[in-house]
Design a protein around this motif. Structure first.
Motif, PDB file in Angstrom:
ATOM      1  N   PRO A   1       0.843  -1.199   0.000  1.00 19.75           N
ATOM      2  CA  PRO A   1       0.000   0.000   0.000  1.00 19.75           C
ATOM      3  C   PRO A   1       0.879   1.250   0.000  1.00 19.75           C
ATOM      4  CG  PRO A   1       0.020  -1.001   2.177  1.00 19.75           C
ATOM      5  CD  PRO A   1       0.807  -1.908   1.262  1.00 19.75           C
ATOM      6  N   ILE A   2       0.574   2.186  -0.881  1.00 22.30           N
ATOM      7  CA  ILE A   2       1.338   3.427  -0.974  1.00 22.30           C
ATOM      8  C   ILE A   2       0.394   4.601  -1.168  1.00 22.30           C
ATOM      9  CG2 ILE A   2       3.360   2.282  -1.982  1.00 22.30           C
ATOM     10  CD1 ILE A   2       2.490   3.602  -4.683  1.00 22.30           C
ATOM     11  N   SER A   3       0.947   5.770  -1.028  1.00 24.20           N
ATOM     12  CA  SER A   3       0.229   6.983  -1.395  1.00 24.20           C
ATOM     13  C   SER A   3       0.948   7.515  -2.628  1.00 24.20           C
ATOM     14  CB  SER A   3       0.291   7.993  -0.257  1.00 24.20           C
ATOM     15  OG  SER A   3      -0.297   9.196  -0.657  1.00 24.20           O
ATOM     16  N   LEU A   4       0.211   7.763  -3.691  1.00 24.73           N
ATOM     17  CA  LEU A   4       0.812   8.156  -4.963  1.00 24.73           C
ATOM     18  C   LEU A   4       0.073   9.360  -5.517  1.00 24.73           C
ATOM     19  CD1 LEU A   4       2.691   7.439  -7.423  1.00 24.73           C
ATOM     20  CD2 LEU A   4       0.788   6.035  -8.245  1.00 24.73           C
ATOM     21  N   ARG A   5       0.810  10.370  -5.905  1.00 30.71           N
ATOM     22  CA  ARG A   5       0.190  11.539  -6.522  1.00 30.71           C
ATOM     23  C   ARG A   5       0.302  11.398  -8.040  1.00 30.71           C
ATOM     24  NH1 ARG A   5      -0.759  15.965  -3.239  1.00 30.71           N
ATOM     25  NH2 ARG A   5      -0.043  15.700  -1.105  1.00 30.71           N
ATOM     26  N   VAL A   6      -0.841  11.492  -8.696  1.00 33.42           N
ATOM     27  CA  VAL A   6      -0.872  11.438 -10.160  1.00 33.42           C
ATOM     28  C   VAL A   6      -1.652  12.645 -10.665  1.00 33.42           C
ATOM     29  CG1 VAL A   6      -0.681   8.919 -10.284  1.00 33.42           C
ATOM     30  CG2 VAL A   6      -2.926   9.972 -10.229  1.00 33.42           C
ATOM     31  N   ASP A   7      -1.429  12.992 -11.902  1.00 34.37           N
ATOM     32  CA  ASP A   7      -2.173  14.094 -12.514  1.00 34.37           C
ATOM     33  C   ASP A   7      -3.662  13.742 -12.512  1.00 34.37           C
ATOM     34  OD1 ASP A   7       0.205  15.431 -13.011  1.00 34.37           O
ATOM     35  OD2 ASP A   7       0.396  14.582 -15.031  1.00 34.37           O
ATOM     36  N   SER A   8      -4.493  14.740 -12.253  1.00 27.32           N
ATOM     37  CA  SER A   8      -5.930  14.490 -12.138  1.00 27.32           C
ATOM     38  C   SER A   8      -6.516  13.908 -13.418  1.00 27.32           C
ATOM     39  CB  SER A   8      -6.675  15.765 -11.747  1.00 27.32           C
ATOM     40  OG  SER A   8      -6.480  16.773 -12.712  1.00 27.32           O
ATOM     41  N   ASP A   9      -6.016  14.330 -14.586  1.00 31.56           N
ATOM     42  CA  ASP A   9      -6.568  13.791 -15.830  1.00 31.56           C
ATOM     43  C   ASP A   9      -6.198  12.318 -16.007  1.00 31.56           C
ATOM     44  OD1 ASP A   9      -3.878  14.703 -16.276  1.00 31.56           O
ATOM     45  OD2 ASP A   9      -4.227  14.600 -18.443  1.00 31.56           O
TER      46      ASP A   9
ATOM     47  N   LEU B   1      -5.796  10.131 -13.485  1.00 31.31           N
ATOM     48  CA  LEU B   1      -6.687   9.399 -12.587  1.00 31.31           C
ATOM     49  C   LEU B   1      -8.096   9.318 -13.159  1.00 31.31           C
ATOM     50  CD1 LEU B   1      -7.155   7.966  -9.925  1.00 31.31           C
ATOM     51  CD2 LEU B   1      -7.569  10.207  -8.882  1.00 31.31           C
ATOM     52  N   GLU B   2      -8.600  10.417 -13.684  1.00 24.29           N
ATOM     53  CA  GLU B   2      -9.952  10.426 -14.255  1.00 24.29           C
ATOM     54  C   GLU B   2     -10.058   9.480 -15.448  1.00 24.29           C
ATOM     55  OE1 GLU B   2     -12.707  11.637 -12.928  1.00 24.29           O
ATOM     56  OE2 GLU B   2     -11.377  12.147 -11.262  1.00 24.29           O
ATOM     57  N   TYR B   3      -8.999   9.401 -16.247  1.00 27.37           N
ATOM     58  CA  TYR B   3      -8.999   8.485 -17.393  1.00 27.37           C
ATOM     59  C   TYR B   3      -9.197   7.044 -16.924  1.00 27.37           C
ATOM     60  CZ  TYR B   3      -7.421   5.710 -21.321  1.00 27.37           C
ATOM     61  OH  TYR B   3      -7.351   4.779 -22.316  1.00 27.37           O
ATOM     62  N   PHE B   4      -8.429   6.641 -15.911  1.00 29.87           N
ATOM     63  CA  PHE B   4      -8.545   5.267 -15.422  1.00 29.87           C
ATOM     64  C   PHE B   4      -9.884   5.037 -14.721  1.00 29.87           C
ATOM     65  CE2 PHE B   4      -4.011   5.232 -16.188  1.00 29.87           C
ATOM     66  CZ  PHE B   4      -3.790   3.930 -16.600  1.00 29.87           C
ATOM     67  N   LYS B   5     -10.342   6.011 -13.947  1.00 29.57           N
ATOM     68  CA  LYS B   5     -11.633   5.870 -13.268  1.00 29.57           C
ATOM     69  C   LYS B   5     -12.789   5.772 -14.256  1.00 29.57           C
ATOM     70  CE  LYS B   5     -11.167   7.885  -8.703  1.00 29.57           C
ATOM     71  NZ  LYS B   5     -11.645   8.975  -7.821  1.00 29.57           N
ATOM     72  N   ALA B   6     -12.674   6.482 -15.366  1.00 27.87           N
ATOM     73  CA  ALA B   6     -13.746   6.484 -16.365  1.00 27.87           C
ATOM     74  C   ALA B   6     -13.948   5.107 -16.993  1.00 27.87           C
ATOM     75  CB  ALA B   6     -13.451   7.522 -17.455  1.00 27.87           C
TER      76      ALA B   6
ATOM     77  N   GLY C   1     -14.183   2.436 -15.330  1.00 29.28           N
ATOM     78  CA  GLY C   1     -14.981   1.632 -14.418  1.00 29.28           C
ATOM     79  C   GLY C   1     -14.185   1.060 -13.260  1.00 29.28           C
ATOM     80  N   LYS C   2     -14.857   0.192 -12.547  1.00 29.49           N
ATOM     81  CA  LYS C   2     -14.280  -0.426 -11.361  1.00 29.49           C
ATOM     82  C   LYS C   2     -12.963  -1.117 -11.704  1.00 29.49           C
ATOM     83  CE  LYS C   2     -15.498  -3.463  -7.581  1.00 29.49           C
ATOM     84  NZ  LYS C   2     -16.497  -4.301  -6.960  1.00 29.49           N
ATOM     85  N   GLY C   3     -12.008  -1.037 -10.790  1.00 27.52           N
ATOM     86  CA  GLY C   3     -10.715  -1.682 -10.994  1.00 27.52           C
ATOM     87  C   GLY C   3      -9.657  -0.744 -11.528  1.00 27.52           C
ATOM     88  N   HIS C   4      -9.872   0.567 -11.389  1.00 25.58           N
ATOM     89  CA  HIS C   4      -8.918   1.519 -11.964  1.00 25.58           C
ATOM     90  C   HIS C   4      -7.533   1.390 -11.341  1.00 25.58           C
ATOM     91  CE1 HIS C   4     -10.528   3.752  -8.527  1.00 25.58           C
ATOM     92  NE2 HIS C   4      -9.410   4.470  -8.541  1.00 25.58           N
ATOM     93  N   LEU C   5      -7.439   1.073 -10.058  1.00 22.01           N
ATOM     94  CA  LEU C   5      -6.126   0.914  -9.432  1.00 22.01           C
ATOM     95  C   LEU C   5      -5.414  -0.336  -9.951  1.00 22.01           C
ATOM     96  CD1 LEU C   5      -6.952   1.980  -5.768  1.00 22.01           C
ATOM     97  CD2 LEU C   5      -5.856   3.333  -7.564  1.00 22.01           C
ATOM     98  N   THR C   6      -6.164  -1.390 -10.191  1.00 27.38           N
ATOM     99  CA  THR C   6      -5.592  -2.611 -10.756  1.00 27.38           C
ATOM    100  C   THR C   6      -5.061  -2.342 -12.159  1.00 27.38           C
ATOM    101  OG1 THR C   6      -7.073  -3.979  -9.432  1.00 27.38           O
ATOM    102  CG2 THR C   6      -6.100  -5.002 -11.396  1.00 27.38           C
ATOM    103  N   ARG C   7      -5.816  -1.579 -12.959  1.00 27.16           N
ATOM    104  CA  ARG C   7      -5.345  -1.244 -14.308  1.00 27.16           C
ATOM    105  C   ARG C   7      -4.107  -0.360 -14.256  1.00 27.16           C
ATOM    106  NH1 ARG C   7     -10.742  -1.090 -14.911  1.00 27.16           N
ATOM    107  NH2 ARG C   7     -10.888   1.186 -14.734  1.00 27.16           N
ATOM    108  N   MET C   8      -4.079   0.580 -13.318  1.00 30.15           N
ATOM    109  CA  MET C   8      -2.895   1.436 -13.188  1.00 30.15           C
ATOM    110  C   MET C   8      -1.679   0.587 -12.820  1.00 30.15           C
ATOM    111  SD  MET C   8      -4.671   4.698 -11.300  1.00 30.15           S
ATOM    112  CE  MET C   8      -3.268   5.812 -11.320  1.00 30.15           C
ATOM    113  N   ASN C   9      -1.864  -0.380 -11.936  1.00 26.38           N
ATOM    114  CA  ASN C   9      -0.773  -1.282 -11.570  1.00 26.38           C
ATOM    115  C   ASN C   9      -0.319  -2.099 -12.778  1.00 26.38           C
ATOM    116  OD1 ASN C   9       0.874  -2.555  -9.312  1.00 26.38           O
ATOM    117  ND2 ASN C   9      -0.099  -4.340 -10.227  1.00 26.38           N
ATOM    118  N   ALA C  10      -1.267  -2.525 -13.612  1.00 23.00           N
ATOM    119  CA  ALA C  10      -0.921  -3.314 -14.801  1.00 23.00           C
ATOM    120  C   ALA C  10      -0.072  -2.495 -15.772  1.00 23.00           C
ATOM    121  CB  ALA C  10      -2.187  -3.813 -15.492  1.00 23.00           C
TER     122      ALA C  10
END
Length: 101
Positions: free
Chosen positions: A54-62, A64-69, A71-80
């Motif tokens: 577990p970490i705290s990571l700062r990313v550009d808001s756009d 994060l919004e791209y991955f959230k858009a 759907g569910k699992g955006h953190l898993t996709r970012m890790n991938a």
């Protein structure tokens, strides 16, 4: 979301209902198909020994919004995406080392 057939019950009530035979599944599952011999022969475990930190990571808001858009699992996709980058860099480094030998 609750429907007209939805009832609330606590665990104790559910256990009593089950004992009385009052609970039934709301669907009928199809039996699992018979798999051909050797079906699992080429199977490989994925992320078998890797643990996630577990970490705290700062990313550009756009970003994060791209991955959230998606759907569910955006953190898993970012890790991938990060995993893909790391694997590519490791491959590149090992290829360069082999070229120098």
């Amino acid at each position: 979301m609750t429907g007209k057939n939805t009832k609330r019950a606590n665990l104790s009530d559910l256990r009593k209902m089950k004992e009385r035979g009052e609970t039934q599944p709301s669907f009928t599952a199809e039996p699992a198909p018979d798999l051909p011999k050797g079906f699992w022969d080429d199977a490989a475990l994925v992320n078998h020994t890797k643990t996630k930190e577990p970490i705290s990571l700062r990313v550009d808001s756009d970003v994060l919004e791209y991955f959230k858009a998606q759907g569910k699992g955006h953190l898993t996709r970012m890790n991938a995406v990060l995993r893909s980058y790391v694997d590519a860099q490791r491959s590149k480094t090992s290829d360069e080392a082999a070229d120098h030998n």
